[in-house]
Design an enzyme around this catalytic site. Structure first.
Site, PDB file in Angstrom:
ATOM      1  N   LYS A 288       0.833  -1.218   0.000  1.00  0.00           N
ATOM      2  CA  LYS A 288       0.000   0.000   0.000  1.00  0.00           C
ATOM      3  C   LYS A 288       0.860   1.257   0.000  1.00  0.00           C
ATOM      4  CE  LYS A 288      -1.767   1.564   4.073  1.00  0.00           C
ATOM      5  NZ  LYS A 288      -1.407   2.978   4.317  1.00  0.00           N
ATOM      6  N   ASN A 289       1.841   1.297   0.890  1.00  0.00           N
ATOM      7  CA  ASN A 289       2.588   2.545   1.050  1.00  0.00           C
ATOM      8  C   ASN A 289       3.606   2.780  -0.064  1.00  0.00           C
ATOM      9  OD1 ASN A 289       1.059   3.068   3.241  1.00  0.00           O
ATOM     10  ND2 ASN A 289       2.610   2.499   4.754  1.00  0.00           N
TER      11      ASN A 289
ATOM     12  N   ARG B 182      -4.850  10.326   4.429  1.00  0.00           N
ATOM     13  CA  ARG B 182      -3.740  11.288   4.522  1.00  0.00           C
ATOM     14  C   ARG B 182      -2.812  11.229   3.315  1.00  0.00           C
ATOM     15  NH1 ARG B 182      -0.651  13.916   8.410  1.00  0.00           N
ATOM     16  NH2 ARG B 182       1.363  13.384   7.532  1.00  0.00           N
TER      17      ARG B 182
ATOM     18  N   CYS C 205      -5.290  17.915  11.176  1.00  0.00           N
ATOM     19  CA  CYS C 205      -4.050  18.681  11.242  1.00  0.00           C
ATOM     20  C   CYS C 205      -4.372  20.171  11.192  1.00  0.00           C
ATOM     21  CB  CYS C 205      -3.158  18.348  10.061  1.00  0.00           C
ATOM     22  SG  CYS C 205      -2.760  16.633   9.982  1.00  0.00           S
TER      23      CYS C 205
ATOM     24  N   ARG D 267       3.086  21.169  12.582  1.00  0.00           N
ATOM     25  CA  ARG D 267       2.273  19.959  12.720  1.00  0.00           C
ATOM     26  C   ARG D 267       2.673  18.973  11.636  1.00  0.00           C
ATOM     27  NH1 ARG D 267      -2.591  21.031  15.633  1.00  0.00           N
ATOM     28  NH2 ARG D 267      -1.872  21.995  17.553  1.00  0.00           N
ATOM     29  N   PRO D 268       2.006  17.857  11.562  1.00  0.00           N
ATOM     30  CA  PRO D 268       2.490  16.796  10.675  1.00  0.00           C
ATOM     31  C   PRO D 268       2.632  17.027   9.176  1.00  0.00           C
ATOM     32  CG  PRO D 268       1.178  15.861  12.390  1.00  0.00           C
ATOM     33  CD  PRO D 268       1.024  17.344  12.517  1.00  0.00           C
TER      34      PRO D 268
ATOM     35  N   ASP E 189       4.198  20.016   8.201  1.00  0.00           N
ATOM     36  CA  ASP E 189       5.076  21.195   8.134  1.00  0.00           C
ATOM     37  C   ASP E 189       6.354  20.932   7.328  1.00  0.00           C
ATOM     38  OD1 ASP E 189       5.698  19.444  10.203  1.00  0.00           O
ATOM     39  OD2 ASP E 189       6.670  20.968  11.415  1.00  0.00           O
TER      40      ASP E 189
ATOM     41  N   ASP F 181       4.524   0.560  11.864  1.00  0.00           N
ATOM     42  CA  ASP F 181       3.319  -0.070  11.324  1.00  0.00           C
ATOM     43  C   ASP F 181       3.166  -1.531  11.769  1.00  0.00           C
ATOM     44  OD1 ASP F 181       2.655   2.280  10.112  1.00  0.00           O
ATOM     45  OD2 ASP F 181       3.430   1.729   8.146  1.00  0.00           O
TER      46      ASP F 181
ATOM     47  N   VAL G 173       8.216   6.757  16.658  1.00  0.00           N
ATOM     48  CA  VAL G 173       7.802   7.431  15.424  1.00  0.00           C
ATOM     49  C   VAL G 173       6.509   8.215  15.668  1.00  0.00           C
ATOM     50  CG1 VAL G 173       7.233   7.130  12.986  1.00  0.00           C
ATOM     51  CG2 VAL G 173       8.940   5.637  14.057  1.00  0.00           C
TER      52      VAL G 173
ATOM     53  N   ARG H 206      -8.733  -0.745   4.385  1.00  0.00           N
ATOM     54  CA  ARG H 206      -7.893   0.319   3.804  1.00  0.00           C
ATOM     55  C   ARG H 206      -6.512  -0.216   3.457  1.00  0.00           C
ATOM     56  NH1 ARG H 206      -7.166   5.592   7.066  1.00  0.00           N
ATOM     57  NH2 ARG H 206      -5.838   5.838   5.246  1.00  0.00           N
TER      58      ARG H 206
HETATM   59  N1  EPU Z   1       6.022  14.568  10.897  1.00  0.00           N
HETATM   60  C1  EPU Z   1       6.027  15.900  11.226  1.00  0.00           C
HETATM   61  N2  EPU Z   1       5.900  16.807  10.212  1.00  0.00           N
HETATM   62  C2  EPU Z   1       5.756  16.458   8.914  1.00  0.00           C
HETATM   63  C3  EPU Z   1       5.752  15.085   8.581  1.00  0.00           C
HETATM   64  C4  EPU Z   1       5.884  14.151   9.602  1.00  0.00           C
HETATM   65  O1  EPU Z   1       6.150  16.260  12.396  1.00  0.00           O
HETATM   66  O2  EPU Z   1       5.643  17.333   8.050  1.00  0.00           O
HETATM   67  C5  EPU Z   1       6.178  13.540  11.953  1.00  0.00           C
HETATM   68  C6  EPU Z   1       4.917  12.690  12.121  1.00  0.00           C
HETATM   69  O3  EPU Z   1       3.979  13.302  12.978  1.00  0.00           O
HETATM   70  C7  EPU Z   1       5.472  11.400  12.694  1.00  0.00           C
HETATM   71  C8  EPU Z   1       6.820  11.286  12.016  1.00  0.00           C
HETATM   72  O4  EPU Z   1       7.149  12.600  11.549  1.00  0.00           O
HETATM   73  O5  EPU Z   1       5.657  11.529  14.077  1.00  0.00           O
HETATM   74  C9  EPU Z   1       6.872  10.306  10.855  1.00  0.00           C
HETATM   75  O6  EPU Z   1       5.912  10.639   9.899  1.00  0.00           O
HETATM   76  P1  EPU Z   1       6.104  10.346   8.334  1.00  0.00           P
HETATM   77  O7  EPU Z   1       5.971  11.631   7.612  1.00  0.00           O
HETATM   78  O8  EPU Z   1       7.347   9.556   8.136  1.00  0.00           O
HETATM   79  O9  EPU Z   1       4.845   9.453   8.057  1.00  0.00           O
HETATM   80  P2  EPU Z   1       3.841   9.518   6.836  1.00  0.00           P
HETATM   81  O10 EPU Z   1       4.584   9.764   5.591  1.00  0.00           O
HETATM   82  O11 EPU Z   1       2.723  10.410   7.160  1.00  0.00           O
HETATM   83  C10 EPU Z   1       4.058   6.977   6.271  1.00  0.00           C
HETATM   84  C11 EPU Z   1       3.135   5.806   6.160  1.00  0.00           C
HETATM   85  C12 EPU Z   1       2.615   5.427   7.532  1.00  0.00           C
HETATM   86  C13 EPU Z   1       3.811   5.073   8.411  1.00  0.00           C
HETATM   87  C14 EPU Z   1       4.790   6.249   8.455  1.00  0.00           C
HETATM   88  C15 EPU Z   1       6.058   5.952   9.223  1.00  0.00           C
HETATM   89  C16 EPU Z   1       2.181   6.056   3.969  1.00  0.00           C
HETATM   90  C17 EPU Z   1       1.001   6.352   3.127  1.00  0.00           C
HETATM   91  N3  EPU Z   1       2.024   6.156   5.282  1.00  0.00           N
HETATM   92  O12 EPU Z   1       3.298   8.042   6.834  1.00  0.00           O
HETATM   93  O13 EPU Z   1       1.816   4.264   7.341  1.00  0.00           O
HETATM   94  O14 EPU Z   1       3.372   4.793   9.714  1.00  0.00           O
HETATM   95  O15 EPU Z   1       5.169   6.620   7.112  1.00  0.00           O
HETATM   96  O16 EPU Z   1       6.728   4.880   8.686  1.00  0.00           O
HETATM   97  O17 EPU Z   1       3.230   5.703   3.461  1.00  0.00           O
HETATM   98  C18 EPU Z   1       0.018   2.792   7.754  1.00  0.00           C
HETATM   99  O18 EPU Z   1       0.287   2.245   6.663  1.00  0.00           O
HETATM  100  O19 EPU Z   1      -0.776   2.291   8.570  1.00  0.00           O
HETATM  101  C19 EPU Z   1       0.680   4.059   8.088  1.00  0.00           C
HETATM  102  C20 EPU Z   1       0.228   4.876   9.035  1.00  0.00           C
END
Ligand code: EPU
Length: 417
Positions: free
Chosen positions: A22-23, A92, A116, A121-122, A124, A303, A325, A395
């Site tokens: 998926k990812n 997301r 968000c 925040r996530p 940024d 995950d 994480v 999902r």
């Molecule tokens: N973060 C920030 N600011 C940002 C981006 C991230 O503070 O702009 C923080 C997040 O809050 C978190 C950490 O950085 O604490 C890691 O977030 P990351 O950006 O790496 O995660 P993501 O890209 O949103 C993907 C996967 C997630 C997986 C994470 C970590 C996809 C679609 N999603 O999310 O997968 O947990 O990387 O490996 O690829 C899942 O499949 O169930 C899932 C949640």
């Protein structure tokens, strides 16, 4: 709403084929929006999230067809650089269209993902990265507006190796003027594959799979074809079920993507045999408690944290699980405790005191991976477990109940209107 009904306690035996990741597929689909023609993506899992991404791509103007795991994306008709709230709020990963659309149109409008807010925040890192490439980024009525006639390459250093921000900025930078260097980039296999796909489309990215990506801007991208890598999270979910319940072989996987997970599984006493593209796990008479801390790749994936918590419920002793994480990803714990587990959470740490027996109960899914831990927990418990709100599992897992049934589990889906 559908439920999954499990009569737990059956031993598991047999093999399952793991689906495409998926990812990995979601950012690849977003990247295909940059190709002025037809890209073909194979081994695409049929998931709610894949279907949501298809809907979003169609709104953006792409022509998409999806049949038997093959996705055909015609990016030549893309004409609407906008991702609406209704779709983004449900997934997301929709945010992945930000980079490709600004690269292709010089402007983009994407709803902020649900929950968000503007600020540190996530998302940024994504937005700061775009600004560093010269985009003007504003927030208007819940939407991010970003514009730049031509992005300018630059060295960007992420505070944290975010998966999504690395993918988005890499996609934005492939057609920027000059060279972009992303330092402290995510090294997850899914990001590595996104870069491989972008290079197939004509991008010039080196350092693929490392924490430093060097992206030399090219004038445009062409469509390309790719087969999606296997889903290491689905693979880990089945391995953890096998470690508790029998002997399970997972096929069509890349064992190196699971190296840390396999080391941890062996520490529990389970026997692990690895071949070129399959792994067999055999349970041992007792599960040794093993502490675990999640980390970015090649560390133990967040995950699979929930599924590890589930495995530790029946360990002979206590274990401590820390998620570095995400700091609040423990919504599965109160539900697992309903099965008779003894888990206590403090901040981002779960302390699990192993119990001798679990007993089935009605439980509720709260997110994709939490749902997987409830299914594994239900299979480990005696008696009937009903997992509700399983749209979360749909999902991210393709036909999970059928795959477990093929291993001998007593599990079925009950459709309720
Ligand atoms: N973060 C920030 N600011 C940002 C981006 C991230 O503070 O702009 C923080 C997040 O809050 C978190 C950490 O950085 O604490 C890691 O977030 P990351 O950006 O790496 O995660 P993501 O890209 O949103 C993907 C996967 C997630 C997986 C994470 C970590 C996809 C679609 N999603 O999310 O997968 O947990 O990387 O490996 O690829 C899942 O499949 O169930 C899932 C949640």
């Amino acid at each position: 709403m559908d439920k999954i009904i499990i009569n737990g306690g059956n031993p598991l035996e047999g093999s399952v084929e793991i689906s495409g990741a998926k990812n990995a597929v979601l950012p690849i689909m977003a990247a295909a929006l940059m190709g002025n023609g037809i890209s073909i993506i194979t081994r695409v899992p049929d998931l709610r999230d894949t279907r949501t991404m298809i809907r979003l791509m169609e709104i953006i103007g792409a022509k998409v067809s999806f049949k038997e795991g093959t996705l055909t994306v015609d990016g030549s008709s893309v004409n609407n650089p906008e991702a609406p709230y209704d779709l983004v709020k449900t997934m997301r990963a929709s945010f992945y269209v930000l980079g490709p659309l600004i690269a292709r149109f010089g402007e983009v409008k994407v709803s902020l993902p649900g929950g968000c807010a503007w600020g540190p925040r996530p998302v940024d890192y994504h937005l700061k990265g775009l600004e560093e490439l010269g985009a003007k980024v504003t927030l208007d009525s819940g939407y991010i507006l970003a514009e730049s006639k031509k992005l300018q390459g630059k060295t960007i250093r992420f505070e944290y190796p975010s998966v999504g921000a690395t993918g988005n900025i890499a996609m934005a930078a492939v057609t920027a003027n000059g060279t972009t260097i992303i330092e402290n980039a995510a090294r997850e296999p899914e990001i590595e594959q996104l870069c491989i796909f972008l290079n197939k489309m004509g991008a010039d990215i080196s350092g693929v799979g490392t924490d430093k990506l060097i992206i030399k801007g090219v004038s445009q991208l062409e469509p390309a074809d790719i087969e999606v890598i296997p889903d290491r999270v689905e693979a880990g979910t089945f391995l953890m079920a096998g470690a508790a319940l029998g002997e399970v072989t997972i096929n069509k996987i890349v064992p190196t993507h699971l190296r840390t997970v396999l080391i941890k599984l062996e520490e529990t006493g389970a026997k692990v045999r690895t071949n070129q593209n399959s792994i067999t796990i055999t349970r041992s008479d007792k599960i040794i408690p093993v502490d675990m801390t999640t980390a970015v790749f090649p560390g133990f994936p967040t995950d699979l944290q929930a599924q590890w918590v589930a495995l530790m419920m029946l360990a002979e002793g206590s274990s401590v699980i820390t998620d570095t994480v995400y700091h609040d990803r423990f919504s599965h714990v109160p539900e697992l405790n309903r099965l008779g587990a003894n888990i206590h959470v403090e901040n981002n740490v779960a302390i699990i005191r192993g119990v001798k027996k679990l007993v089935g109960a009605p439980v509720m899914s709260t997110d994709i991976r939490a749902s997987a831990s409830l299914i594994n927990g239900g299979l480990m418990a005696h008696g009937r477990t009903e997992v509700s709100r399983i749209y979360h599992i749909d999902r991210g897992y393709e036909r999970i109940e059928e795959k477990f049934r093929s291993l001998g589990a007593d599990i079925m889906r009950k459709t309720e209107s």
